[in-house]
Design a protein around this motif. Structure first.
Motif, PDB file in Angstrom:
ATOM      1  N   PHE A 125      -1.275   7.055   3.560  1.00  0.00           N
ATOM      2  CA  PHE A 125      -2.434   7.592   2.850  1.00  0.00           C
ATOM      3  C   PHE A 125      -1.691   8.330   1.457  1.00  0.00           C
ATOM      4  O   PHE A 125      -1.055   9.048   1.539  1.00  0.00           O
ATOM      5  N   PRO A 126      -2.203   7.765   0.503  1.00  0.00           N
ATOM      6  CA  PRO A 126      -2.082   8.222  -0.931  1.00  0.00           C
ATOM      7  C   PRO A 126      -3.041   9.450  -1.139  1.00  0.00           C
ATOM      8  O   PRO A 126      -3.866   9.640  -0.280  1.00  0.00           O
TER       9      PRO A 126
ATOM     10  N   GLU B  33       0.688   6.218  -4.682  1.00  0.00           N
ATOM     11  CA  GLU B  33       0.730   7.608  -4.470  1.00  0.00           C
ATOM     12  C   GLU B  33      -0.409   8.594  -4.501  1.00  0.00           C
ATOM     13  O   GLU B  33      -0.618   9.529  -4.131  1.00  0.00           O
TER      14      GLU B  33
ATOM     15  N   LEU C  77     -10.469   2.790   2.024  1.00  0.00           N
ATOM     16  CA  LEU C  77      -9.234   3.245   2.020  1.00  0.00           C
ATOM     17  C   LEU C  77      -8.516   3.688   3.237  1.00  0.00           C
ATOM     18  O   LEU C  77      -7.276   3.502   3.477  1.00  0.00           O
TER      19      LEU C  77
ATOM     20  N   VAL D 140      -4.817   7.733  -5.730  1.00  0.00           N
ATOM     21  CA  VAL D 140      -5.915   6.621  -5.877  1.00  0.00           C
ATOM     22  C   VAL D 140      -7.084   7.666  -6.491  1.00  0.00           C
ATOM     23  O   VAL D 140      -7.760   8.507  -6.292  1.00  0.00           O
TER      24      VAL D 140
ATOM     25  N   PRO E  36       0.821  -1.351  -0.010  1.00  0.00           N
ATOM     26  CA  PRO E  36       0.117   0.135  -0.116  1.00  0.00           C
ATOM     27  C   PRO E  36       0.648   1.104   0.100  1.00  0.00           C
ATOM     28  O   PRO E  36       0.350   2.238  -0.810  1.00  0.00           O
ATOM     29  N   ALA E  37       1.805   1.201   0.618  1.00  0.00           N
ATOM     30  CA  ALA E  37       2.864   2.320   0.745  1.00  0.00           C
ATOM     31  C   ALA E  37       3.284   2.687  -0.444  1.00  0.00           C
ATOM     32  O   ALA E  37       3.876   4.106  -0.801  1.00  0.00           O
TER      33      ALA E  37
ATOM     34  N   TYR F 169      -4.761   1.711   3.577  1.00  0.00           N
ATOM     35  CA  TYR F 169      -3.790   2.641   3.261  1.00  0.00           C
ATOM     36  C   TYR F 169      -3.421   3.360   4.683  1.00  0.00           C
ATOM     37  O   TYR F 169      -2.754   4.289   4.955  1.00  0.00           O
TER      38      TYR F 169
END
Length: 414
Positions: A322-323, A294, A314, A296, A290-291, A318
């Motif tokens: 978080f992206p 960048e 989300l 979504v 997940p990291a 994440y």
């Protein structure tokens, strides 16, 4: 050790309410140019139409045009636009696969204006009127116009259709069955029949008022989706094949996952377990965590149930990394079966131009934790997740990344 087959994007065609080229689309996103307007069939319903569309400007004249409904016309135009400039030889075209997302033609009243007690007045119908209702007619016409004769697949999995079509094409190339594939879709749900159907399902925004304020993904004041229309197609190609012919590489597809909710024929699983499974499969498929993501491109329909489920999903997946969170439907409306292909095209355009557009009309976010993009700004990104969730619990997630030539060189030397 032999290298894993990588899948490049070497062509893009998009026919949208924001424009029909990457430059037009990017300019619309930067300047706030939209086409939201009241439906001519119901002033309470807002739509996002494509203005001044003429299929012939993309295809020239051809006799099969009469068999294409408006959604299929968008698919054909996008396909020909994606192939334009690709410089494929005729023998390469013949081996190219075709994967399209498609849905039903809901313009029953417009196509067959007189149905009385189940009887159709047939003297005014064209001999092959059925072709305007078959989901694979667009694929047939594209094949004829472009000379495509490779593997093919028409996907009808509701709002995840065209994203799943791209994912299936990606796997076919990565796993060695094809070197080239055209993938995407087109749709239009702005007719009287379509508006009526979604109104009965209580999925549409019906508030009237300022059309530009109707679509409100992830806002606590959201009241349903705005139907849109358009089409988008990507030309996917095995990376070394693309390099050998000097193709312009726009990006890479690097992971895909799909799943079913097994919950309800219209409502998403409130826990988002099916959507999470699709996302986790896409990450694993690309060897990602997940990291790494960048940005979504969310499904973001602005319906009460979808946005609540998607925001919670989300937050779980994440958490801690978080992206940036985007919602293109606030710009173009909901393109139904074509939304995934269009949102992938928009994501690719934004990634290549290091720009993140705001989520329009997001004033009171439903999640205080998520970093929703509230103001459009320059921002370089290298990996995007595009996700769509459709009626019937159909889920699809695609991973797209920026192409870095030096990375490809290092990998091929291992």
């Amino acid at each position: 050790m032999s290298s894993v087959r990588r899948v490049a994007i070497t062509g893009l065609g998009a026919i949208s309410s924001l424009g029909n080229s990457a430059g037009q689309i990017l300019d619309s996103l930067r300047t706030g140019r939209i086409t939201f307007a009241a439906s001519p069939f119901d002033s309470r319903v807002i739509t996002s139409p494509v203005r001044d569309f003429e299929l012939g400007s993309f295809t020239g004249s051809f006799k099969e045009r009469r068999y294409l409904n408006r959604g299929a016309q968008f698919a054909v135009a996008a396909a020909m636009s994606a192939l334009r400039g690709a410089s494929l030889r005729s023998e390469e075209m013949a081996e190219t696969g075709l994967f399209l997302g498609a849905g039903p033609n809901m313009d029953v009243g417009g196509e067959i204006p007189e149905i009385r007690q189940g009887e159709i007045r047939h003297d005014a119908l064209m001999a092959l009127w059925i072709l305007r209702f078959l989901p694979n007619t667009a694929a047939s016409v594209i094949s004829i116009l472009a000379g495509l004769q490779g593997d093919n697949f028409t996907v009808t999995s509701a709002c995840s259709s065209s994203l799943q079509a791209i994912g299936e094409a990606f796997h076919k190339i990565r796993d060695g069955y094809l070197d080239l594939a055209l993938a995407g879709g087109g749709d239009s749900r702005l007719t009287h029949g379509a508006v009526l159907a979604y109104r009965k399902a209580r999925a549409l925004y019906e508030g009237g008022g300022n059309p530009g304020e109707a679509s409100r993904p992830f806002d606590n004041g959201r009241r349903g989706f705005v139907p849109g229309e358009g089409g988008a197609c990507l030309l996917l190609e095995e990376l070394e094949h693309a390099r050998s012919r000097g193709a312009d590489i726009l990006g890479e597809v690097c992971g895909f996952g799909a799943s079913l909710d097994g919950y309800n024929v219209t409502a998403p699983d409130p826990e988002g377990r099916g959507g999470q499974k699709a996302l986790e499969k896409a990450l694993a498929d690309g060897g990602l965590v997940p990291a790494d993501v960048e940005a979504v491109s969310t499904h973001g329909t602005a319906t009460l149930l979808n946005d609540r489920m998607e925001a919670a999903l989300l937050e779980r997946v994440y958490a801690g990394a978080f992206p940036r969170i985007l919602a293109f439907k606030s710009w173009i409306g909901h393109l139904s079966t074509a939304c995934g292909a269009m949102e992938t095209a928009l994501s690719l355009i934004c990634m290549r131009n290091s720009y993140l557009p705001e989520i329009r009309n997001l004033h009171d976010p439903c999640s205080p934790a998520l970093p929703f993009v509230r103001k459009g700004a320059a921002c370089p990104t290298s990996l995007w997740a595009i996700q769509n969730f459709g009626f019937g619990g159909q889920n699809a997630v695609l991973m797209v990344k920026r192409y870095l030539p030096e990375e490809g060189t290092r990998r091929n030397e291992t």
